[in-house]
Design a protein around this motif. Structure first.
Motif, PDB file in Angstrom:
ATOM      1  N   VAL A  91      47.328 -23.400 -53.237  1.00  0.00           N
ATOM      2  CA  VAL A  91      47.057 -24.373 -52.181  1.00  0.00           C
ATOM      3  C   VAL A  91      46.400 -25.610 -52.768  1.00  0.00           C
ATOM      4  N   GLU A  92      45.485 -25.401 -53.725  1.00  0.00           N
ATOM      5  CA  GLU A  92      44.788 -26.515 -54.360  1.00  0.00           C
ATOM      6  C   GLU A  92      45.686 -27.297 -55.307  1.00  0.00           C
ATOM      7  N   ARG A  93      46.827 -26.745 -55.632  1.00  0.00           N
ATOM      8  CA  ARG A  93      47.678 -27.364 -56.643  1.00  0.00           C
ATOM      9  C   ARG A  93      48.916 -28.027 -56.041  1.00  0.00           C
ATOM     10  N   ARG A  94      48.870 -28.269 -54.730  1.00  0.00           N
ATOM     11  CA  ARG A  94      49.922 -29.014 -54.054  1.00  0.00           C
ATOM     12  C   ARG A  94      49.365 -30.386 -53.679  1.00  0.00           C
ATOM     13  N   PHE A  95      50.096 -31.444 -54.034  1.00  0.00           N
ATOM     14  CA  PHE A  95      49.609 -32.791 -53.796  1.00  0.00           C
ATOM     15  C   PHE A  95      50.676 -33.648 -53.137  1.00  0.00           C
ATOM     16  N   ALA A  96      50.244 -34.531 -52.255  1.00  0.00           N
ATOM     17  CA  ALA A  96      51.174 -35.424 -51.577  1.00  0.00           C
ATOM     18  C   ALA A  96      50.687 -36.859 -51.704  1.00  0.00           C
ATOM     19  N   TYR A  97      51.586 -37.732 -52.131  1.00  0.00           N
ATOM     20  CA  TYR A  97      51.335 -39.164 -52.112  1.00  0.00           C
ATOM     21  C   TYR A  97      51.930 -39.711 -50.820  1.00  0.00           C
ATOM     22  N   ARG A  98      51.127 -40.424 -50.045  1.00  0.00           N
ATOM     23  CA  ARG A  98      51.630 -41.043 -48.823  1.00  0.00           C
ATOM     24  C   ARG A  98      51.333 -42.537 -48.853  1.00  0.00           C
ATOM     25  N   THR A 115      40.626 -30.532 -63.301  1.00  0.00           N
ATOM     26  CA  THR A 115      40.475 -29.161 -62.814  1.00  0.00           C
ATOM     27  C   THR A 115      41.677 -28.698 -61.991  1.00  0.00           C
ATOM     28  N   ASN A 116      42.380 -29.626 -61.376  1.00  0.00           N
ATOM     29  CA  ASN A 116      43.493 -29.260 -60.505  1.00  0.00           C
ATOM     30  C   ASN A 116      44.809 -29.806 -61.054  1.00  0.00           C
ATOM     31  N   ILE A 117      45.386 -29.115 -62.035  1.00  0.00           N
ATOM     32  CA  ILE A 117      46.688 -29.502 -62.549  1.00  0.00           C
ATOM     33  C   ILE A 117      47.726 -29.150 -61.497  1.00  0.00           C
ATOM     34  N   PRO A 118      48.459 -30.123 -60.959  1.00  0.00           N
ATOM     35  CA  PRO A 118      49.364 -29.840 -59.837  1.00  0.00           C
ATOM     36  C   PRO A 118      50.589 -29.020 -60.226  1.00  0.00           C
ATOM     37  N   LEU A 119      51.052 -28.207 -59.276  1.00  0.00           N
ATOM     38  CA  LEU A 119      52.313 -27.492 -59.409  1.00  0.00           C
ATOM     39  C   LEU A 119      53.387 -28.117 -58.528  1.00  0.00           C
ATOM     40  N   PHE A 120      52.970 -28.767 -57.438  1.00  0.00           N
ATOM     41  CA  PHE A 120      53.897 -29.335 -56.469  1.00  0.00           C
ATOM     42  C   PHE A 120      53.477 -30.755 -56.151  1.00  0.00           C
ATOM     43  N   ILE A 152      54.249 -28.786 -63.356  1.00  0.00           N
ATOM     44  CA  ILE A 152      54.820 -28.857 -62.013  1.00  0.00           C
ATOM     45  C   ILE A 152      56.183 -28.178 -61.940  1.00  0.00           C
ATOM     46  N   ILE A 153      56.416 -27.525 -60.796  1.00  0.00           N
ATOM     47  CA  ILE A 153      57.693 -26.854 -60.568  1.00  0.00           C
ATOM     48  C   ILE A 153      58.474 -27.524 -59.437  1.00  0.00           C
ATOM     49  N   VAL A 154      57.800 -28.399 -58.679  1.00  0.00           N
ATOM     50  CA  VAL A 154      58.465 -29.136 -57.604  1.00  0.00           C
ATOM     51  C   VAL A 154      58.110 -30.612 -57.697  1.00  0.00           C
ATOM     52  N   LEU A 155      59.135 -31.459 -57.717  1.00  0.00           N
ATOM     53  CA  LEU A 155      58.953 -32.907 -57.636  1.00  0.00           C
ATOM     54  C   LEU A 155      59.897 -33.396 -56.543  1.00  0.00           C
TER      55      LEU A 155
END
Length: 243
Positions: A91-98, A115-120, A152-155
């Protein structure tokens, strides 16, 4: 689903492939049902529990688009803000640019934290012109160069107008999902062929007419979404036109 803008109609096709990429859907032993079918079953179950709201249906009665009910969205976000149980989870590794409100979403500033390398990573941008595409290209390029995006596994760049994909995108060897739908890209860069773990490539509603032969290097590719309004052809396969 809280990564999507409030009241956003989320295509089931998009949601299902994201669930599969994250590994949230598993195939039971001896069960012949596909991962996509199982994901759609989960979606229907959540809809019956009023946890997901169906917005539009297909001709066959299946859900086409859905959204997270606004009240449930508020409850989830409030719960997440008040509890530390999500620490260290995906949950902490999902990020959204808006960029819809001409400013970055609050959580996107954390993408470059150590500390939070994103996966998504998701981009939501309705700005017009070439500058947004250049801006987003720089964000992606910088994140990869600083090794903040290395896992990251999702872009997902769906509906971003012609994002400038950086050359170092080919370094994202863990990437499983690359969403380029409605980006109106005119060509597919050759470094896409280096994404050896890519499972879903969505280039529907783009201006890409010819798909270079490096597509055949993507041995794990399961879902390739192409345009329907005109034939798109894969180089190296003169017998088949993909639509």
């Amino acid at each position: 689903m809280t990564l999507f803008p409030a009241d956003c109609e989320i295509p089931v096709r998009r949601l299902v492939n994201l669930w599969i990429a994250e590994g949230l859907v598993n195939q039971s032993d001896g069960n012949q049902e596909t991962l996509e079918g199982k994901a759609e079953t989960h979606l229907e179950d959540l809809t019956k529990c009023n946890m997901i709201q169906a917005v539009a249906l297909k001709f066959n009665g299946k859900i086409k688009t859905c959204r997270l009910p606004s009240m449930l969205r508020e409850i989830i976000l409030a719960d997440r803000a008040s509890h530390i149980q999500y620490s260290g989870t995906n949950v902490e590794r999902r990020f959204a640019y808006r960029f819809d409100d001409c400013s970055l979403d609050a959580n996107s500033a954390n993408v470059f934290s150590k500390t939070n390398i994103p996966l998504f990573i998701f981009f939501f941008d309705k700005r017009e012109g070439c500058k947004p595409g250049e801006h987003i290209g720089r964000i992606v390029s910088t994140g990869i160069a600083k090794e903040q995006f290395k896992e990251i596994i999702v872009l997902d760049l769906e509906r971003v107008f012609r994002p400038q994909l950086p050359d170092n995108l080919g370094k994202l060897i863990h990437l499983k999902y690359l969403g380029l739908r409605w980006t109106y890209l005119e060509e597919l860069p050759s470094f896409i062929g280096k994404l050896e773990n890519l499972q879903t490539l969505d280039v529907k509603h783009t201006c890409i007419r010819i798909f270079p032969s490096f597509i055949w290097k993507l041995k794990k590719l399961k879902n390739l979404y192409l345009n329907q309004d005109y034939g798109s052809r894969l180089e190296g396969d003169e017998t088949n036109a993909w639509t």
